[in-house]
Design a protein around this motif. Structure first.
Motif, PDB file in Angstrom:
ATOM      1  N   SER A 121       0.847  -1.194   0.000  1.00 11.17           N
ATOM      2  CA  SER A 121       0.000   0.000   0.000  1.00 11.17           C
ATOM      3  C   SER A 121       0.876   1.236   0.000  1.00 11.17           C
ATOM      4  O   SER A 121       1.801   1.354   0.814  1.00 11.17           O
ATOM      5  CB  SER A 121      -0.914   0.027   1.229  1.00 11.17           C
ATOM      6  N   LEU A 122       0.603   2.144  -0.931  1.00 10.67           N
ATOM      7  CA  LEU A 122       1.167   3.488  -0.908  1.00 10.67           C
ATOM      8  C   LEU A 122       0.147   4.386  -0.233  1.00 10.67           C
ATOM      9  O   LEU A 122      -1.015   4.440  -0.660  1.00 10.67           O
ATOM     10  CB  LEU A 122       1.461   3.986  -2.324  1.00 10.67           C
ATOM     11  N   ILE A 123       0.571   5.087   0.824  1.00  7.66           N
ATOM     12  CA  ILE A 123      -0.355   5.827   1.670  1.00  7.66           C
ATOM     13  C   ILE A 123       0.121   7.255   1.791  1.00  7.66           C
ATOM     14  O   ILE A 123       1.254   7.502   2.209  1.00  7.66           O
ATOM     15  CB  ILE A 123      -0.444   5.188   3.074  1.00  7.66           C
ATOM     16  N   GLY A 124      -0.728   8.205   1.412  1.00 10.00           N
ATOM     17  CA  GLY A 124      -0.379   9.598   1.600  1.00 10.00           C
ATOM     18  C   GLY A 124      -0.666  10.461   0.396  1.00 10.00           C
ATOM     19  O   GLY A 124      -0.885   9.975  -0.718  1.00 10.00           O
ATOM     20  N   SER A 125      -0.642  11.760   0.634  1.00 12.16           N
ATOM     21  CA  SER A 125      -1.068  12.728  -0.374  1.00 12.16           C
ATOM     22  C   SER A 125      -0.160  12.779  -1.591  1.00 12.16           C
ATOM     23  O   SER A 125      -0.572  13.244  -2.658  1.00 12.16           O
ATOM     24  CB  SER A 125      -1.153  14.125   0.263  1.00 12.16           C
ATOM     25  N   LYS A 126       1.075  12.313  -1.464  1.00 13.51           N
ATOM     26  CA  LYS A 126       2.008  12.349  -2.582  1.00 13.51           C
ATOM     27  C   LYS A 126       2.152  11.007  -3.289  1.00 13.51           C
ATOM     28  O   LYS A 126       3.068  10.812  -4.089  1.00 13.51           O
ATOM     29  CB  LYS A 126       3.370  12.856  -2.104  1.00 13.51           C
ATOM     30  N   GLY A 160      -6.428   1.143   1.285  1.00 16.13           N
ATOM     31  CA  GLY A 160      -6.891   0.231   2.335  1.00 16.13           C
ATOM     32  C   GLY A 160      -7.290   0.970   3.598  1.00 16.13           C
ATOM     33  O   GLY A 160      -7.849   0.377   4.512  1.00 16.13           O
ATOM     34  N   LEU A 161      -6.984   2.263   3.630  1.00 17.04           N
ATOM     35  CA  LEU A 161      -7.365   3.141   4.734  1.00 17.04           C
ATOM     36  C   LEU A 161      -8.162   4.309   4.169  1.00 17.04           C
ATOM     37  O   LEU A 161      -8.398   4.389   2.964  1.00 17.04           O
ATOM     38  CB  LEU A 161      -6.107   3.640   5.454  1.00 17.04           C
ATOM     39  N   ALA A 162      -8.540   5.237   5.046  1.00 16.57           N
ATOM     40  CA  ALA A 162      -9.244   6.425   4.569  1.00 16.57           C
ATOM     41  C   ALA A 162      -8.290   7.432   3.939  1.00 16.57           C
ATOM     42  O   ALA A 162      -8.720   8.315   3.203  1.00 16.57           O
ATOM     43  CB  ALA A 162     -10.000   7.078   5.735  1.00 16.57           C
ATOM     44  N   THR A 163      -7.005   7.297   4.218  1.00 15.27           N
ATOM     45  CA  THR A 163      -5.997   8.168   3.618  1.00 15.27           C
ATOM     46  C   THR A 163      -5.867   7.858   2.131  1.00 15.27           C
ATOM     47  O   THR A 163      -5.847   6.692   1.740  1.00 15.27           O
ATOM     48  CB  THR A 163      -4.634   7.947   4.302  1.00 15.27           C
ATOM     49  N   PRO A 164      -5.752   8.877   1.267  1.00 13.63           N
ATOM     50  CA  PRO A 164      -5.568   8.615  -0.161  1.00 13.63           C
ATOM     51  C   PRO A 164      -4.324   7.770  -0.423  1.00 13.63           C
ATOM     52  O   PRO A 164      -3.340   7.836   0.330  1.00 13.63           O
ATOM     53  CB  PRO A 164      -5.398  10.023  -0.752  1.00 13.63           C
ATOM     54  N   GLY A 165      -4.376   6.979  -1.477  1.00 12.66           N
ATOM     55  CA  GLY A 165      -3.228   6.157  -1.821  1.00 12.66           C
ATOM     56  C   GLY A 165      -3.587   5.104  -2.843  1.00 12.66           C
ATOM     57  O   GLY A 165      -4.627   5.188  -3.517  1.00 12.66           O
ATOM     58  N   TYR A 166      -2.729   4.101  -2.950  1.00  7.86           N
ATOM     59  CA  TYR A 166      -2.870   3.067  -3.973  1.00  7.86           C
ATOM     60  C   TYR A 166      -2.471   1.717  -3.389  1.00  7.86           C
ATOM     61  O   TYR A 166      -1.685   1.632  -2.440  1.00  7.86           O
ATOM     62  CB  TYR A 166      -1.988   3.387  -5.189  1.00  7.86           C
ATOM     63  N   THR A 167      -3.029   0.662  -3.983  1.00  7.04           N
ATOM     64  CA  THR A 167      -2.665  -0.712  -3.637  1.00  7.04           C
ATOM     65  C   THR A 167      -1.983  -1.348  -4.830  1.00  7.04           C
ATOM     66  O   THR A 167      -2.482  -1.264  -5.953  1.00  7.04           O
ATOM     67  CB  THR A 167      -3.914  -1.520  -3.238  1.00  7.04           C
ATOM     68  N   LEU A 168      -0.844  -1.992  -4.584  1.00  7.08           N
ATOM     69  CA  LEU A 168      -0.080  -2.661  -5.635  1.00  7.08           C
ATOM     70  C   LEU A 168      -0.117  -4.163  -5.404  1.00  7.08           C
ATOM     71  O   LEU A 168       0.145  -4.631  -4.283  1.00  7.08           O
ATOM     72  CB  LEU A 168       1.378  -2.186  -5.641  1.00  7.08           C
ATOM     73  N   ILE A 169      -0.476  -4.905  -6.431  1.00 12.25           N
ATOM     74  CA  ILE A 169      -0.504  -6.369  -6.387  1.00 12.25           C
ATOM     75  C   ILE A 169       0.582  -6.863  -7.334  1.00 12.25           C
ATOM     76  O   ILE A 169       0.545  -6.584  -8.532  1.00 12.25           O
ATOM     77  CB  ILE A 169      -1.887  -6.899  -6.796  1.00 12.25           C
ATOM     78  N   ILE A 170       1.555  -7.613  -6.777  1.00  9.22           N
ATOM     79  CA  ILE A 170       2.803  -7.876  -7.490  1.00  9.22           C
ATOM     80  C   ILE A 170       3.183  -9.347  -7.344  1.00  9.22           C
ATOM     81  O   ILE A 170       3.107  -9.898  -6.236  1.00  9.22           O
ATOM     82  CB  ILE A 170       3.943  -7.023  -6.890  1.00  9.22           C
TER      83      ILE A 170
END
Length: 324
Positions: A121-126, A160-170
């Protein structure tokens, strides 16, 4: 599952104002294939799968016939399968549970690919800046669950949280290189301890704590995962009745606490028990918990006693609810 990388303060700051990366590969992942896969999942969980196209996704809840919660899952629809990310302690149970509902004529196959696939999970505004570097520009700004496959890496909107971000499946054989590349690009490694802190502060419910057979998805604040017009599915009658007749007797809330308390402690208003504490965490801002509170007792702003300490009921961003 790294509990911490020894940088908890930096990881928390990155999740709030930059970009953190969390390894969620200990979560379960189930692959559903076969020509009946969409209809099957549509009939087994709370959200509307028949409206989804390849490249789209959603959160959904698997419930019992009496609408008690089994797990909150995230589904990604591809051209030939549906990928389900499920809680770490639920993939084996869900494999067995779903298999019970596959009948002889159903063209559905289940595969537990947990351990064969890494989940970051990438989590955060950037986070979008790093996703741009991976080349997945098409999904930036798109709805939750939108995903794109690039060089064997599936990148999806939502952390996966309320914080903006992305999920990577690798694929696991590529995971170390992708992790290294993202860290070198500026992502701050985040351990499970900060993930747990954020999920409690934001209100994401998990099995064996907020998601048990004592509670239904409406009580758990998972209104966003429920389709009320899609027709029959397991638990549908109970959920529809609760919604129609305003039968939700309790709701999951955040609780800002003055000191620590034991999970399972009664939540009191005066001499009256109005609920139960399900999770608690200590952070630099003090103690924070999640708990179910009777609808008639009140909501945000309610002053409560939990064990030997006092607290105040607050809203949390992950949850959505209806009035009881």
């Amino acid at each position: 599952m790294p509990v911490s990388f020894g940088n908890d303060a930096d990881a928390l700051e990155a999740a709030q104002n930059g970009v953190a990366i969390c390894d969620r590969s200990h979560w379960g992942i189930i692959q559903v294939t076969g020509s009946d896969r969409i209809r099957f999942l549509h009939n087994q969980s709370t959200n509307n799968f028949e409206r989804l196209k390849p490249g789209e996704g959603c959160d959904t809840v698997f419930v019992t016939s009496t609408a008690r919660t089994i797990d909150l899952a995230t589904a990604y629809v591809t051209d030939d399968s549906v990928l389900l990310i499920v809680s770490p302690n639920r993939h084996e149970y869900l494999m067995e549970w779903l298999d019970r509902y596959i009948f002889f004529a159903d063209k559905v196959e289940l595969a537990d690919i947990t351990g064969k696939i890494a989940i970051f999970s990438l989590i955060g505004s950037k986070s979008s800046e790093l996703v741009t570097k991976l080349g997945a520009t098409e999904i930036i700004g798109q709805p939750y669950g939108t995903h794109q496959l690039l060089n064997q890496v599936r990148i999806a909107v939502g952390s996966g949280l309320a914080t903006p971000g992305y999920t990577l499946i690798i694929p696991t054989e590529n995971a170390a290189n992708i992790w290294k590349m993202l860290v070198e690009a500026g992502a701050v490694p985040m351990g499970d301890r900060i993930w747990e802190q954020l999920r409690i502060q934001q209100g994401r419910p998990v099995p064996d704590k907020e998601l048990t057979e004592d509670y239904n998805p409406l009580e758990a604040g998972l209104l966003q995962t429920i389709s009320f017009d899609k027709g029959c599915y397991i638990g549908q009658e109970t959920i529809a009745r609760l919604n129609t007749y305003k039968g939700v007797k309790q709701h999951l809330w955040g609780i800002s606490l003055d000191a620590s308390a034991d999970v399972g402690s009664a939540i009191m208003v005066g001499e009256e028990k109005v609920g139960k504490l399900t999770s608690i965490v200590e952070s630099d801002r003090g103690f924070f918990g999640l708990g179910y509170i009777r609808t008639k007792a009140g909501g945000a702003g309610l002053k409560v006693q939990v064990g030997e300490t006092t607290g105040e009921v607050v809203d949390v961003p992950f949850l959505s609810r209806i009035s009881g």
